[in-house]
Design an enzyme around this catalytic site. Structure first.
Site, PDB file in Angstrom:
ATOM      1  N   SER A 140       0.454  -1.326   0.275  1.00 26.04           N
ATOM      2  CA  SER A 140       0.171   0.305   0.001  1.00 26.04           C
ATOM      3  C   SER A 140       0.492   1.028  -0.348  1.00 26.04           C
ATOM      4  CB  SER A 140      -0.965  -0.138   1.277  1.00 26.04           C
ATOM      5  OG  SER A 140      -1.548  -1.296   1.378  1.00 26.04           O
ATOM      6  N   HIS A 161      -0.708  -2.656  -7.196  1.00 30.35           N
ATOM      7  CA  HIS A 161      -1.398  -2.386  -5.780  1.00 30.35           C
ATOM      8  C   HIS A 161      -2.501  -2.672  -6.381  1.00 30.35           C
ATOM      9  CE1 HIS A 161      -2.489   0.583  -2.549  1.00 30.35           C
ATOM     10  NE2 HIS A 161      -2.833  -0.678  -2.054  1.00 30.35           N
ATOM     11  N   GLU A 173      -3.385   0.563  -9.004  1.00 25.56           N
ATOM     12  CA  GLU A 173      -1.830   1.729  -9.277  1.00 25.56           C
ATOM     13  C   GLU A 173      -0.696   0.585  -8.910  1.00 25.56           C
ATOM     14  OE1 GLU A 173      -1.630   2.992  -5.353  1.00 25.56           O
ATOM     15  OE2 GLU A 173      -1.732   5.327  -5.874  1.00 25.56           O
ATOM     16  N   ASN A 211      -3.167   6.582  -1.688  1.00 23.38           N
ATOM     17  CA  ASN A 211      -2.556   6.265   0.060  1.00 23.38           C
ATOM     18  C   ASN A 211      -2.663   7.614   0.307  1.00 23.38           C
ATOM     19  OD1 ASN A 211      -4.698   3.717   1.156  1.00 23.38           O
ATOM     20  ND2 ASN A 211      -2.305   2.326   0.399  1.00 23.38           N
TER      21      ASN A 211
HETATM   22  N1  CAA Z   1     -17.148 -11.054  -4.336  1.00 22.19           N
HETATM   23  C1  CAA Z   1     -18.747 -11.011  -4.539  1.00 22.19           C
HETATM   24  N2  CAA Z   1     -19.339  -9.880  -4.592  1.00 22.19           N
HETATM   25  C2  CAA Z   1     -19.271  -8.958  -3.568  1.00 22.19           C
HETATM   26  C3  CAA Z   1     -18.244  -9.357  -3.283  1.00 22.19           C
HETATM   27  C4  CAA Z   1     -17.136 -10.045  -3.286  1.00 22.19           C
HETATM   28  N3  CAA Z   1     -15.922  -9.958  -2.903  1.00 22.19           N
HETATM   29  N4  CAA Z   1     -18.300  -8.051  -2.070  1.00 22.19           N
HETATM   30  C5  CAA Z   1     -19.139  -7.473  -2.027  1.00 22.19           C
HETATM   31  N5  CAA Z   1     -20.193  -8.380  -2.292  1.00 22.19           N
HETATM   32  C6  CAA Z   1     -21.195  -7.566  -3.471  1.00 22.19           C
HETATM   33  C7  CAA Z   1     -22.471  -8.507  -2.295  1.00 22.19           C
HETATM   34  O1  CAA Z   1     -22.326  -9.803  -1.489  1.00 22.19           O
HETATM   35  C8  CAA Z   1     -23.492  -7.593  -1.908  1.00 22.19           C
HETATM   36  O2  CAA Z   1     -24.572  -8.409  -3.537  1.00 22.19           O
HETATM   37  P1  CAA Z   1     -25.831  -8.038  -3.553  1.00 22.19           P
HETATM   38  O3  CAA Z   1     -26.317  -6.806  -3.861  1.00 22.19           O
HETATM   39  O4  CAA Z   1     -26.483  -9.152  -4.647  1.00 22.19           O
HETATM   40  O5  CAA Z   1     -26.526  -8.360  -2.047  1.00 22.19           O
HETATM   41  C9  CAA Z   1     -22.931  -6.157  -3.337  1.00 22.19           C
HETATM   42  O6  CAA Z   1     -21.405  -6.467  -3.734  1.00 22.19           O
HETATM   43  C10 CAA Z   1     -22.476  -4.899  -2.577  1.00 22.19           C
HETATM   44  O7  CAA Z   1     -22.507  -4.967  -1.410  1.00 22.19           O
HETATM   45  P2  CAA Z   1     -23.167  -4.232  -0.179  1.00 22.19           P
HETATM   46  O8  CAA Z   1     -24.120  -4.318  -0.563  1.00 22.19           O
HETATM   47  O9  CAA Z   1     -22.042  -5.690   0.644  1.00 22.19           O
HETATM   48  O10 CAA Z   1     -22.045  -3.356   0.164  1.00 22.19           O
HETATM   49  P3  CAA Z   1     -21.693  -2.027  -0.546  1.00 22.19           P
HETATM   50  O11 CAA Z   1     -23.004  -2.203  -1.835  1.00 22.19           O
HETATM   51  O12 CAA Z   1     -21.346  -1.206  -0.205  1.00 22.19           O
HETATM   52  O13 CAA Z   1     -20.611  -2.056  -2.331  1.00 22.19           O
HETATM   53  C11 CAA Z   1     -18.270  -1.718  -1.910  1.00 22.19           C
HETATM   54  C12 CAA Z   1     -19.796  -2.502  -1.244  1.00 22.19           C
HETATM   55  C13 CAA Z   1     -17.769  -2.387  -3.263  1.00 22.19           C
HETATM   56  C14 CAA Z   1     -16.739  -2.629  -0.730  1.00 22.19           C
HETATM   57  C15 CAA Z   1     -18.687  -0.970  -1.072  1.00 22.19           C
HETATM   58  O14 CAA Z   1     -18.841  -0.464   0.030  1.00 22.19           O
HETATM   59  C16 CAA Z   1     -17.094  -0.120  -1.434  1.00 22.19           C
HETATM   60  O15 CAA Z   1     -16.924   0.826  -2.708  1.00 22.19           O
HETATM   61  N6  CAA Z   1     -16.982   0.896  -0.677  1.00 22.19           N
HETATM   62  C17 CAA Z   1     -15.470   1.560  -0.614  1.00 22.19           C
HETATM   63  C18 CAA Z   1     -14.454   0.379  -1.188  1.00 22.19           C
HETATM   64  C19 CAA Z   1     -13.268   1.603  -1.369  1.00 22.19           C
HETATM   65  O16 CAA Z   1     -13.308   2.596  -0.846  1.00 22.19           O
HETATM   66  N7  CAA Z   1     -11.913   0.750  -1.127  1.00 22.19           N
HETATM   67  C20 CAA Z   1     -10.517   0.992  -1.520  1.00 22.19           C
HETATM   68  C21 CAA Z   1      -9.961   0.665   0.553  1.00 22.19           C
HETATM   69  S1  CAA Z   1      -8.037   1.523   0.219  1.00 22.19           S
HETATM   70  C22 CAA Z   1      -7.711   0.002  -0.855  1.00 22.19           C
HETATM   71  O17 CAA Z   1      -7.998  -0.809  -1.210  1.00 22.19           O
HETATM   72  C23 CAA Z   1      -6.287   0.526  -0.676  1.00 22.19           C
HETATM   73  C24 CAA Z   1      -5.037  -0.263   0.285  1.00 22.19           C
HETATM   74  O18 CAA Z   1      -3.574  -0.052   0.329  1.00 22.19           O
HETATM   75  C25 CAA Z   1      -5.518   0.124   1.413  1.00 22.19           C
HETATM   76  P1  NAD Z   2      -4.147  -9.441   5.607  1.00 22.69           P
HETATM   77  O1  NAD Z   2      -3.932  -9.354   7.252  1.00 22.69           O
HETATM   78  O2  NAD Z   2      -5.448  -9.795   5.848  1.00 22.69           O
HETATM   79  O3  NAD Z   2      -3.352 -10.477   5.248  1.00 22.69           O
HETATM   80  C1  NAD Z   2      -2.334 -10.763   5.529  1.00 22.69           C
HETATM   81  C2  NAD Z   2      -1.489 -12.633   5.091  1.00 22.69           C
HETATM   82  O4  NAD Z   2      -0.440 -12.777   4.879  1.00 22.69           O
HETATM   83  C3  NAD Z   2      -1.467 -13.033   6.288  1.00 22.69           C
HETATM   84  O5  NAD Z   2      -3.004 -15.027   6.032  1.00 22.69           O
HETATM   85  C4  NAD Z   2      -0.461 -13.728   6.682  1.00 22.69           C
HETATM   86  O6  NAD Z   2      -0.872 -14.972   7.017  1.00 22.69           O
HETATM   87  C5  NAD Z   2      -0.362 -14.091   5.471  1.00 22.69           C
HETATM   88  N1  NAD Z   2       1.785 -13.740   5.789  1.00 22.69           N
HETATM   89  C6  NAD Z   2       2.497 -12.811   6.938  1.00 22.69           C
HETATM   90  N2  NAD Z   2       3.066 -12.901   6.588  1.00 22.69           N
HETATM   91  C7  NAD Z   2       3.952 -13.840   5.156  1.00 22.69           C
HETATM   92  C8  NAD Z   2       5.426 -14.055   4.945  1.00 22.69           C
HETATM   93  N3  NAD Z   2       6.772 -14.539   5.295  1.00 22.69           N
HETATM   94  N4  NAD Z   2       5.034 -15.791   3.840  1.00 22.69           N
HETATM   95  C9  NAD Z   2       3.420 -15.656   3.624  1.00 22.69           C
HETATM   96  N5  NAD Z   2       2.665 -15.488   4.131  1.00 22.69           N
HETATM   97  C10 NAD Z   2       2.376 -13.802   5.127  1.00 22.69           C
HETATM   98  O7  NAD Z   2      -3.484  -8.576   5.032  1.00 22.69           O
HETATM   99  P2  NAD Z   2      -4.195  -7.464   3.587  1.00 22.69           P
HETATM  100  O8  NAD Z   2      -5.143  -6.681   3.712  1.00 22.69           O
HETATM  101  O9  NAD Z   2      -4.084  -8.819   2.762  1.00 22.69           O
HETATM  102  O10 NAD Z   2      -2.616  -7.002   2.955  1.00 22.69           O
HETATM  103  C11 NAD Z   2      -2.381  -7.355   2.283  1.00 22.69           C
HETATM  104  C12 NAD Z   2      -0.938  -6.126   1.421  1.00 22.69           C
HETATM  105  O11 NAD Z   2      -1.697  -5.840   0.455  1.00 22.69           O
HETATM  106  C13 NAD Z   2      -0.137  -5.132   2.217  1.00 22.69           C
HETATM  107  O12 NAD Z   2       0.477  -5.000   2.156  1.00 22.69           O
HETATM  108  C14 NAD Z   2      -1.140  -4.378   2.670  1.00 22.69           C
HETATM  109  O13 NAD Z   2      -0.461  -2.771   3.197  1.00 22.69           O
HETATM  110  C15 NAD Z   2      -1.733  -4.350   0.831  1.00 22.69           C
HETATM  111  N6  NAD Z   2      -3.010  -3.628   0.940  1.00 22.69           N
HETATM  112  C16 NAD Z   2      -3.656  -3.731   1.807  1.00 22.69           C
HETATM  113  C17 NAD Z   2      -5.243  -3.635   1.482  1.00 22.69           C
HETATM  114  C18 NAD Z   2      -6.637  -3.327   2.381  1.00 22.69           C
HETATM  115  O14 NAD Z   2      -7.772  -2.528   2.554  1.00 22.69           O
HETATM  116  N7  NAD Z   2      -6.364  -4.412   3.428  1.00 22.69           N
HETATM  117  C19 NAD Z   2      -5.367  -2.606  -0.029  1.00 22.69           C
HETATM  118  C20 NAD Z   2      -4.217  -2.569  -0.956  1.00 22.69           C
HETATM  119  C21 NAD Z   2      -3.288  -3.579  -0.642  1.00 22.69           C
END
Ligand code: CAA
Ligand code: NAD
Length: 304
Positions: A140, A161, A173, A211
């Site tokens: 991330s 990503h 990304e 991020n």
């Molecule tokens: N596979 C298949 N279907 C899925 C699913 C999956 N993994 N997850 C959810 N669904 C389905 C649900 O079952 C639901 O189906 P129904 O309409 O038949 O009930 C449908 O998708 C919609 O889901 P929900 O009703 O639970 O909720 P929602 O309408 O809010 O949609 C969401 C869910 C798409 C996750 C939406 O809430 C959303 O876009 N949230 C924001 C997500 C976001 O910002 N993601 C980025 C996070 S940051 C990141 O990823 C980067 C990082 O490094 C941290």
């Molecule tokens: P998570 O905690 O759900 O899963 C991480 C997994 O990695 C665990 O199952 C753990 O057992 C395994 N693990 C740890 N060390 C390991 C090793 N040395 N070898 C093999 N497996 C190992 O975490 P996550 O949310 O899936 O995040 C994973 C990566 O993806 C991170 O770098 C995170 O920043 C990135 N990411 C997370 C998100 C998010 O929304 N959670 C979105 C985009 C990217």
């Protein structure tokens, strides 16, 4: 699942594009919420053979169930047939032991957001995989250039990503480290497109694009809660109904995982040496308490 081809004999020649070796076999390391989703889209939309490795056997079991449940959801919506679902599942296998992985064309690393642990994995993969293998990270925020420097193939290391939840989110990304080659970039770009995703490219700075922009928003929402400005519910409602975000920031932080949010904030804070990225003390305290969000059953909200 052997992969004997090389960059030279495995090249898709596409007019006007950088020649990109085709990726047939993929290993996803880390079977958590991201790893299992990545494996799913690479086996389903991109129709590649995928092996998923995790040190935690329980995580592998959960990943298999999660993929099955997600594909079943698509079947119930007539987006996939039962026959196609079975074919997708047959392209995915699971392995608890890193050393037992077969040679593959691409590794996508999706383990914990910790630079030391990721570097150690990249070193092992570099030693174990054949010379043509591309090593991608789903990190991330962590420097792709530094992960690449842990290997002897920095030009074949790239950031790939995916967004959470991977099967639904349209974006990947891509991050070019200082030494990522054009061929490596083109190869993962074409694969992400084959997986049905839209790609953007970012240079390698802390948090990349996504991020650097998202995490300060989540952190500020946590500060608002910490300072008693409003309840968690009201903070989220403002962003959902007032700004049309699909999830409020505290729900989204819980969804991502508070350990991951804190790790990313720390990378931003240290990487920019700028106090505007300091992680909120409440976020640190929740992680210390084991409140990791949805995955642990409790974060800013409680999950059943
Ligand atoms: N596979 C298949 N279907 C899925 C699913 C999956 N993994 N997850 C959810 N669904 C389905 C649900 O079952 C639901 O189906 P129904 O309409 O038949 O009930 C449908 O998708 C919609 O889901 P929900 O009703 O639970 O909720 P929602 O309408 O809010 O949609 C969401 C869910 C798409 C996750 C939406 O809430 C959303 O876009 N949230 C924001 C997500 C976001 O910002 N993601 C980025 C996070 S940051 C990141 O990823 C980067 C990082 O490094 C941290
Ligand atoms: P998570 O905690 O759900 O899963 C991480 C997994 O990695 C665990 O199952 C753990 O057992 C395994 N693990 C740890 N060390 C390991 C090793 N040395 N070898 C093999 N497996 C190992 O975490 P996550 O949310 O899936 O995040 C994973 C990566 O993806 C991170 O770098 C995170 O920043 C990135 N990411 C997370 C998100 C998010 O929304 N959670 C979105 C985009 C990217």
């Amino acid at each position: 699942m052997g992969a004997s081809h090389t960059l030279e004999n495995n090249t898709e020649k596409e007019a006007g594009k950088v020649l990109a070796p085709s990726i047939k076999t993929i290993a996803v390391i880390g079977a958590g919420q991201m790893g299992h989703g990545i494996a799913q889209v690479l086996a389903y939309q991109a129709a590649r053979s995928v092996i998923v490795q995790d040190v935690n056997q329980e995580a592998l079991g959960k990943a298999a169930k999660g993929i099955e449940a997600s594909l079943s959801k698509f079947v119930s919506k007539d987006l996939l047939t039962e026959v196609e679902k079975t074919a997708v599942l047959s392209r995915i296998c699971f392995e608890p032991n890193l050393a037992s992985l077969p040679p593959v064309d691409l590794v996508v690393e999706a383990i914990v957001e910790n630079e030391t642990v990721k570097k150690s994995l990249f070193q092992s993969l570099d030693a174990q995989m054949p010379p043509h293998t591309i090593l991608a990270s789903n990190t991330s925020s962590i420097s792709i250039t530094r992960l690449a420097a842990a290997t002897k193939r920095p030009e074949q290391v790239v950031g790939m990503h995916f967004m959470n939840p991977v099967p639904l989110m349209k974006l990947v990304e891509l991050i070019r480290g200082a030494q990522t080659s054009d061929t490596t970039y083109a190869t993962v770009q074409q694969l992400a497109t084959a997986a049905g995703k839209t790609t953007v490219v970012s240079r390698d700075f802390p948090g990349f694009i996504s991020n650097r922009v998202l995490m300060p928003l989540l952190n500020e929402a946590i500060f608002a809660l910490y300072e008693g400005v409003a309840s968690a519910e009201d903070i989220d409602t403002v962003m959902k109904l007032g700004m049309n975000h699909p999830m409020g920031p505290l729900t989204l932080a819980d969804f991502i995982g508070l350990d991951t949010v804190l790790a990313i904030m720390n990378v931003l804070y240290e990487g920019f040496a700028d106090p505007r990225f300091r992680p909120c003390p409440l976020l640190k305290q929740y992680v210390d308490a084991g409140y990791l969000g949805k995955k642990s059953g409790r974060g800013f909200f409680v999950y059943g």
